[in-house]
Design a protein around this motif. Structure first.
Motif, PDB file in Angstrom:
ATOM      1  N   SER A  59      29.914 -80.376  -3.222  1.00  0.00           N
ATOM      2  CA  SER A  59      30.146 -80.016  -1.820  1.00  0.00           C
ATOM      3  C   SER A  59      29.896 -78.531  -1.579  1.00  0.00           C
ATOM      4  O   SER A  59      29.229 -78.145  -0.610  1.00  0.00           O
ATOM      5  N   PHE A  62      26.002 -77.568  -1.477  1.00  0.00           N
ATOM      6  CA  PHE A  62      25.223 -77.928  -0.297  1.00  0.00           C
ATOM      7  C   PHE A  62      25.599 -77.068   0.903  1.00  0.00           C
ATOM      8  O   PHE A  62      24.727 -76.582   1.634  1.00  0.00           O
ATOM      9  N   LYS A  66      23.078 -74.050   2.709  1.00  0.00           N
ATOM     10  CA  LYS A  66      22.718 -74.135   4.129  1.00  0.00           C
ATOM     11  C   LYS A  66      23.189 -72.904   4.902  1.00  0.00           C
ATOM     12  O   LYS A  66      22.494 -72.428   5.805  1.00  0.00           O
ATOM     13  N   GLU A  74      23.375 -77.864   9.895  1.00  0.00           N
ATOM     14  CA  GLU A  74      23.380 -78.676   8.675  1.00  0.00           C
ATOM     15  C   GLU A  74      24.662 -78.429   7.871  1.00  0.00           C
ATOM     16  O   GLU A  74      25.259 -79.366   7.327  1.00  0.00           O
ATOM     17  N   GLY A  77      27.497 -80.263   9.329  1.00  0.00           N
ATOM     18  CA  GLY A  77      27.339 -81.688   9.055  1.00  0.00           C
ATOM     19  C   GLY A  77      27.852 -82.055   7.674  1.00  0.00           C
ATOM     20  O   GLY A  77      28.570 -83.052   7.499  1.00  0.00           O
ATOM     21  N   TYR A  78      27.501 -81.246   6.680  1.00  0.00           N
ATOM     22  CA  TYR A  78      27.979 -81.498   5.317  1.00  0.00           C
ATOM     23  C   TYR A  78      29.497 -81.340   5.240  1.00  0.00           C
ATOM     24  O   TYR A  78      30.205 -82.152   4.627  1.00  0.00           O
ATOM     25  N   SER A  81      31.318 -84.315   7.031  1.00  0.00           N
ATOM     26  CA  SER A  81      31.119 -85.580   6.310  1.00  0.00           C
ATOM     27  C   SER A  81      31.987 -85.628   5.058  1.00  0.00           C
ATOM     28  O   SER A  81      32.625 -86.646   4.759  1.00  0.00           O
ATOM     29  N   ASP A 214      27.956 -87.345   9.252  1.00  0.00           N
ATOM     30  CA  ASP A 214      26.604 -87.876   9.056  1.00  0.00           C
ATOM     31  C   ASP A 214      26.587 -88.637   7.729  1.00  0.00           C
ATOM     32  O   ASP A 214      26.693 -88.046   6.657  1.00  0.00           O
ATOM     33  N   LYS A 216      24.166 -90.038   6.209  1.00  0.00           N
ATOM     34  CA  LYS A 216      23.025 -89.682   5.357  1.00  0.00           C
ATOM     35  C   LYS A 216      23.332 -88.428   4.529  1.00  0.00           C
ATOM     36  O   LYS A 216      22.985 -88.350   3.358  1.00  0.00           O
ATOM     37  N   LYS A 217      23.969 -87.450   5.174  1.00  0.00           N
ATOM     38  CA  LYS A 217      24.337 -86.233   4.448  1.00  0.00           C
ATOM     39  C   LYS A 217      25.368 -86.541   3.357  1.00  0.00           C
ATOM     40  O   LYS A 217      25.305 -86.004   2.243  1.00  0.00           O
ATOM     41  N   GLU A 220      23.654 -88.104   0.532  1.00  0.00           N
ATOM     42  CA  GLU A 220      22.874 -87.098  -0.198  1.00  0.00           C
ATOM     43  C   GLU A 220      23.757 -86.344  -1.193  1.00  0.00           C
ATOM     44  O   GLU A 220      23.372 -86.109  -2.339  1.00  0.00           O
ATOM     45  N   VAL A 221      24.951 -85.969  -0.736  1.00  0.00           N
ATOM     46  CA  VAL A 221      25.892 -85.267  -1.614  1.00  0.00           C
ATOM     47  C   VAL A 221      26.339 -86.182  -2.750  1.00  0.00           C
ATOM     48  O   VAL A 221      26.399 -85.770  -3.920  1.00  0.00           O
TER      49      VAL A 221
END
Length: 504
Positions: A59, A62, A66, A74, A77-78, A81, A214, A216-217, A220-221
C-alpha cells in the motif's frame, strides 16, 4: 534519514528497558508457564495477517509513487480502496477471533487454572490487531514525507502509556494475563488517533472517500502483494510456530522458557526492521526518479551504517548473555538461557546488516522469486524441526533444535539469495553487497572476542559488572566499527551529523 534513525534508536532503547524490567516483573506475578501464553497468543493472532498482507505490504509503495509523480487522483484512489478493504477484513477477522477464543482450550494446551485468563488475553489481542488493521494505511503520510521520526515518537509515547498501565494494573490488582491484552487495546487506540493526526498534517492533499473506491486499483495492489502472502506463510513456518511447537511437543513451561529466550533477539530484530524501514522512503524516491547510481550508493551506505549499529547488541549478547540472565532472571538457569539465546542469535550477525536490502523487492515490485525462495527455505525448516520433534526424545535437546535449526537455514539464505538477487533486481553486479557484509561479520567477531577477554579477566556477575561490560563493548564497538566498517564518506556523514546535533 538521520533524524529517523536516531528516533528509531530511542524507540528501541525504550522497548529494551520495558522488556528488561517488565518481563521479570510479569513472570514473578504470573509464573513462567503463564508468561509463555503472551508470546503464543501474539503469534496466533499474527497468523491473521495472511488475509491482509497482500493489500498492506504494498500500500505504501503505490500511494507514495503516485504522490511523487504528482498524480493525487490516483493516490486518493489507492488510499480509499485500501482503507475500505481493510475495514471489511478487520470485521471478518474479529468474528474469527471471537469464535476461536471460545474453543481455544481445544486448540492449544492450557492449564485449567489459566483457561479463562488466556481466552480473555487472546480476545483482547485480537481486538487490538483489528484496530491497527482498520487504520494502518493512514500512517502512509509519514512514509511519503520521509518523516518516520514522528512515527517513532508516536511509538515511544504509546509504549510509555502501556508500561504505566501495566505497572498500575499488576501493582494494584490481582495478577491476570488479560492486563497485557487490554493495555495493547488502549495503546492501539492511541496509535489510531495519532496516525490520523499526522496523516492530516503531513498529507492534507490525500483524502479517503468511498466514492474514490476503485476495485481495479485494489486488485492491482493485491496482485503486486500476493507473493507476500507466501512470504508471510513462510515466516510462520520458519519461526512463527516455535512457541506453538514447544507448547505441543514439550510443555507449557518450556514454551515460557523459549518465550523469554526469544525476547531479546526479537527486540533487536524489530529495532533493525524499524531502521531498515527508515531507508525505504529515500530508496523509493530514488527508484521512482530513476537515479540508480545514487540508489546503489544509498543501499551500500545503509548496509554499512546498519552494520555499525548491529555490532554492539550482537556482541553484548554473545559476550555477556550469562551475566544478563543472572541479573534479569535470578533463580532461573542462566547458563541454559545464555546458550539458547546465543543459538537463536547466530543468524543476526549475518542478517541484521542486510535488513535494508529487503526493501529492494518492494520498490522494484519483484516479489515472486523472493517469496518462493523464502517459502522453500521455510518448508525445509519446518520439516527439519518436525522430524527433530519426533526423533529426539530428550526435551532439552528438542529446545536446542527449535533454537538452532531456523538459524542455520536463515543464515544460508541471507548470505546467498538476498545479496545476489537483490543486486540482480537493480541491474548491479551480483557481488555488489558482499564487501560490507563480510566486513560486518569480521567486525562482530573482533568486538565479541575482545569483550569475552575483558569479561573473563575483570567482570563478575552483577549489575555493576553488566553495566561496565555494556559500556565497554558499546564504546569499543562503535570505535572499531567506525574505522573497519564505514567508508570515508560514511565517517564524514556521521561526524557532521554529530557536530550539528552537539552544536560544535
Amino acid at each position: 534519514m538521520a533524524i529517523n534513525m536516531l528516533s528509531g534508536i530511542c524507540v528501541f532503547v525504550l522497548n529494551l528497558c520495558v522488556a528488561f524490567f517488565l518481563t521479570p516483573f510479569i513472570v514473578s506475578k504470573l509464573g513462567m508457564a503463564a508468561y509463555g501464553f503472551i508470546g503464543l497468543s501474539n503469534n496466533l493472532i499474527s497468523y491473521t495477517a495472511i488475509l491482509t498482507i497482500a493489500i498492506n505490504s504494498m500500500s505504501g509503495r503505490f500511494v507514495t509513487v503516485k504522490v511523487h509523480e504528482g498524480n493525487l487522483s490516483e493516490a486518493n484512489g489507492y488510499m480509499s480502496s485500501i482503507f475500505y478493504a481493510n475495514l471489511l477484513m478487520s470485521g471478518i477477522i474479529l468474528i474469527g477471533v471471537i469464535i476461536a477464543s471460545v474453543y481455544l482450550q481445544y486448540l492449544i494446551d492450557i492449564p485449567e487454572n489459566l483457561v479463562s485468563d488466556v481466552k480473555a488475553l487472546f480476545l483482547m489481542l485480537g481486538i487490538s490487531s483489528c484496530i491497527g488493521l482498520m487504520t494502518g494505511v493512514i500512517s502512509v503520510g509519514a512514509f511519503i514525507r520521509n518523516r518516520l521520526d514522528v512515527t517513532n515518537v508516536r511509538n515511544m509515547a504509546g509504549s510509555f502509556l502501556r508500561v504505566v498501565l501495566l505497572l498500575l494494573l499488576f501493582g494494584l490488582l490481582p495478577a491476570k494475563l488479560w492486563y497485557v491484552g487490554i493495555t495493547m487495546v488502549i495503546m492501539n487506540l492511541y496509535t489510531l488517533s495519532a496516525n490520523y493526526y499526522f496523516y492530516r498534517v503531513l498529507t492534507p492533499e490525500l483524502q479517503i472517500k468511498f466514492e474514490f473506491f476503485d476495485l481495479k486499483k485494489l486488485m492491482e495492489v493485491i496482485s503486486a502483494g500476493a507473493w507476500n502472502i507466501l512470504t508471510r506463510i513462510s515466516d510462520i513456518l520458519s519461526r512463527g510456530v516455535d512457541l506453538l511447537l514447544a507448547n505441543l511437543f514439550i510443555s507449557a513451561s518450556a514454551m515460557g522458557l523459549l518465550s523469554i529466550v526469544l525476547t531479546i533477539p526479537m527486540l533487536i530484530l524489530s529495532f533493525f526492521s524499524i531502521i531498515s524501514g527508515n531507508y525505504a522512503p529515500e530508496f523509493t524516491r530514488l527508484y521512482a526518479i530513476g537515479d540508480f547510481e545514487a540508489l546503489k550508493k544509498a543501499l551500500l551506505q545503509s548496509v554499512r551504517l546498519t552494520g555499525l549499529l548491529c555490532c554492539i547488541p550482537s556482541s553484548i549478547i554473545f559476550a555477556y548473555g550469562d551475566i544478563i540472565y543472572n541479573v534479569w532472571m535470578p533463580g532461573e538457569d542462566s547458563g541454559l538461557l545464555y546458550m539458547l539465546t546465543c543459538l537463536c542469535s547466530i543468524g543476526m550477525v549475518f542478517g541484521l546488516p542486510q535488513e535494508p536490502l529487503w526493501n529492494i523487492f518492494t520498490i522494484t515490485n519483484k516479489l515472486r522469486k523472493s517469496s518462493l525462495n523464502l517459502f522453500y527455505n521455510s518448508i525445509m525448516i519446518f520439516v527439519t524441526v518436525m522430524v527433530a520433534m519426533f526423533v529426539i526424545d530428550d526435551n532439552m535437546n528438542r529446545l536446542i533444535a527449535l533454537a538452532l535449526i531456523r538459524n542455520i537455514y536463515g543464515t544460508i539464505r541471507v548470505t546467498t539469495f538476498l545479496p545476489i538477487y537483490g543486486a540482480t533486481c537493480l541491474g548491479y553486479d551480483r557481488w555488489t553487497f558482499y564487501p560490507p557484509i563480510i566486513r560486518n561479520v569480521v567486525n562482530v567477531a573482533i568486538v565479541t572476542s575482545i569483550s569475552l577477554m575483558v569479561k573473563h579477566a575483570f567482570l563478575s556477575s552483577g549489575w555493576m559488572s553488566l553495566f561496565a561490560g555494556v559500556v565497554f563493548t558499546a564504546s569499543i564497538g562503535f570505535v572499531i566499527s567506525f574505522f573497519t566498517v564505514l567508508k570515508g564518506s560514511d565517517r564524514e556523514f556521521v561526524v557532521n551529523y554529530l557536530k550539528a546535533k552537539l552544536k560544535l
